[in-house]
Design an enzyme around this catalytic site. Structure first.
Site, PDB file in Angstrom:
ATOM      1  N   HIS A  95      64.150  43.093  32.953  1.00  0.00           N
ATOM      2  CA  HIS A  95      64.208  41.626  32.909  1.00  0.00           C
ATOM      3  C   HIS A  95      63.019  41.039  32.152  1.00  0.00           C
ATOM      4  O   HIS A  95      62.050  41.735  31.831  1.00  0.00           O
ATOM      5  CB  HIS A  95      64.238  41.052  34.333  1.00  0.00           C
ATOM      6  CG  HIS A  95      62.978  41.293  35.093  1.00  0.00           C
ATOM      7  ND1 HIS A  95      62.655  42.509  35.637  1.00  0.00           N
ATOM      8  CD2 HIS A  95      61.935  40.471  35.393  1.00  0.00           C
ATOM      9  CE1 HIS A  95      61.489  42.436  36.248  1.00  0.00           C
ATOM     10  NE2 HIS A  95      61.017  41.205  36.103  1.00  0.00           N
ATOM     11  N   ASP A  97      60.418  37.777  32.649  1.00  0.00           N
ATOM     12  CA  ASP A  97      60.003  36.783  33.640  1.00  0.00           C
ATOM     13  C   ASP A  97      60.323  35.363  33.160  1.00  0.00           C
ATOM     14  O   ASP A  97      59.998  34.987  32.026  1.00  0.00           O
ATOM     15  CB  ASP A  97      58.491  36.884  33.901  1.00  0.00           C
ATOM     16  CG  ASP A  97      58.120  38.161  34.638  1.00  0.00           C
ATOM     17  OD1 ASP A  97      58.991  38.759  35.298  1.00  0.00           O
ATOM     18  OD2 ASP A  97      56.936  38.567  34.550  1.00  0.00           O
TER      19      ASP A  97
END
Ligand code: SIN
Length: 273
Positions: A95, A97
């Site tokens: 991912h 942030d």
């Protein structure tokens, strides 16, 4: 300050520096290294929470995460905590942030506080090297696309998330290929946790191409790995890299302190003509 590359794609280990007494020139060298290498593992620190905050403020304004539990004594630091009985960890999938924010976080600074006896590494993947690894024709297609990002995946998460319904915001849109705001470098900007679809496409139409991009972006040759040691601090640029916290230390505790720094709206990449 001594710098050693971590892999061919990205990352550098930094030794012989003390983040508690960083000078203005020292900060400039650190920021330049961050923009060049994407992620820095700074070893042998005794970073206090106040010095952690001061380091973040060198980069910009602290972006307090609205989903994580704050550190009781320093509410602008977030806890990334794994209890020994937790089956999953915060950040345990690839991912970026805060990509769900209209002006997503610029960098994150993670300080090791309690480490398991083994494992718990963090992996990083370079979104510039991943972009360069695509064909010219496909790059052209991706440059014409935008993608929708949403914080909705936190609603299903039961991993260390401390937020009520008021934390959630409307989805936002970013170019699929952004220009890094400081260097202009092209970076692939879609991630499996927060990108929900391409703008103007349905989720079903988007899913196969997104899945292909996620698999491509995290190929081993585009990654590096930080093995944490007591006193390690990592800084990564969320425009340049994705990251993944490795959940391979069941039965043991791990506690990290994280600060993210506010970023800006992300421009589309246009190749120089
Ligand atoms: C995160 O996703 O910020 C957590 C990374 C880690 O705990 O290694």
């Amino acid at each position: 300050m001594k710098l050693t590359k971590l892999s061919g794609a990205l990352g550098a280990e930094i030794t012989q520096t003390d983040l508690n007494i960083l000078t203005s020139d020292g900060f400039t060298s650190l920021r330049d290294a961050l923009f060049e290498h994407g992620v820095l593992a700074i070893r042998d620190q005794s970073l206090t929470p106040d010095a952690h905050i001061a380091l973040a403020e060198h980069f910009g304004t602290i972006d307090i995460n609205r989903f994580f539990t704050p550190v009781a004594s320093h509410p602008n630091i977030a806890e990334v905590r794994t209890a020994p009985d937790m089956k999953r960890v915060i950040g345990g999938t690839w991912h970026t942030d805060h990509s769900y924010d209209p002006a997503p976080a610029m960098c994150s600074i993670l300080a090791a506080r309690v480490l398991p006896p083994y494992g718990g590494d963090t992996l990083f993947a370079s979104m510039t090297v991943a972009y360069e690894g695509l064909s010219e024709g496909f790059k052209e297609t991706l440059k014409s696309l935008k993608a929708v990002h949403s914080d909705s995946s936190f609603a299903q998460s039961n991993v260390g998330i401390d937020a009520d319904d008021t934390a959630f915001r409307a989805p936002t849109v970013h170019p699929v290929v952004i220009a890094h705001p400081a260097t202009g470098a092209p970076c692939l900007y879609v991630n499996g946790d927060f990108t929900t679809k391409f703008q103007g496409w349905t989720p079903e139409e988007s899913a196969p191409l997104l899945a292909m991009l996620y698999a491509h972006a995290t190929r081993p040759e585009y990654t590096c790995r930080i093995a944490w040691r007591p006193g390690s601090v990592a800084i990564w640029d969320n425009r340049l890299v994705q990251h993944f916290a490795c959940a391979d230390y069941a039965g043991h505790a791990r506690l990290m302190h994280r600060i993210t720094v506010e970023g800006e709206r992300l421009p589309s990449y246009r190749a120089p003509s």
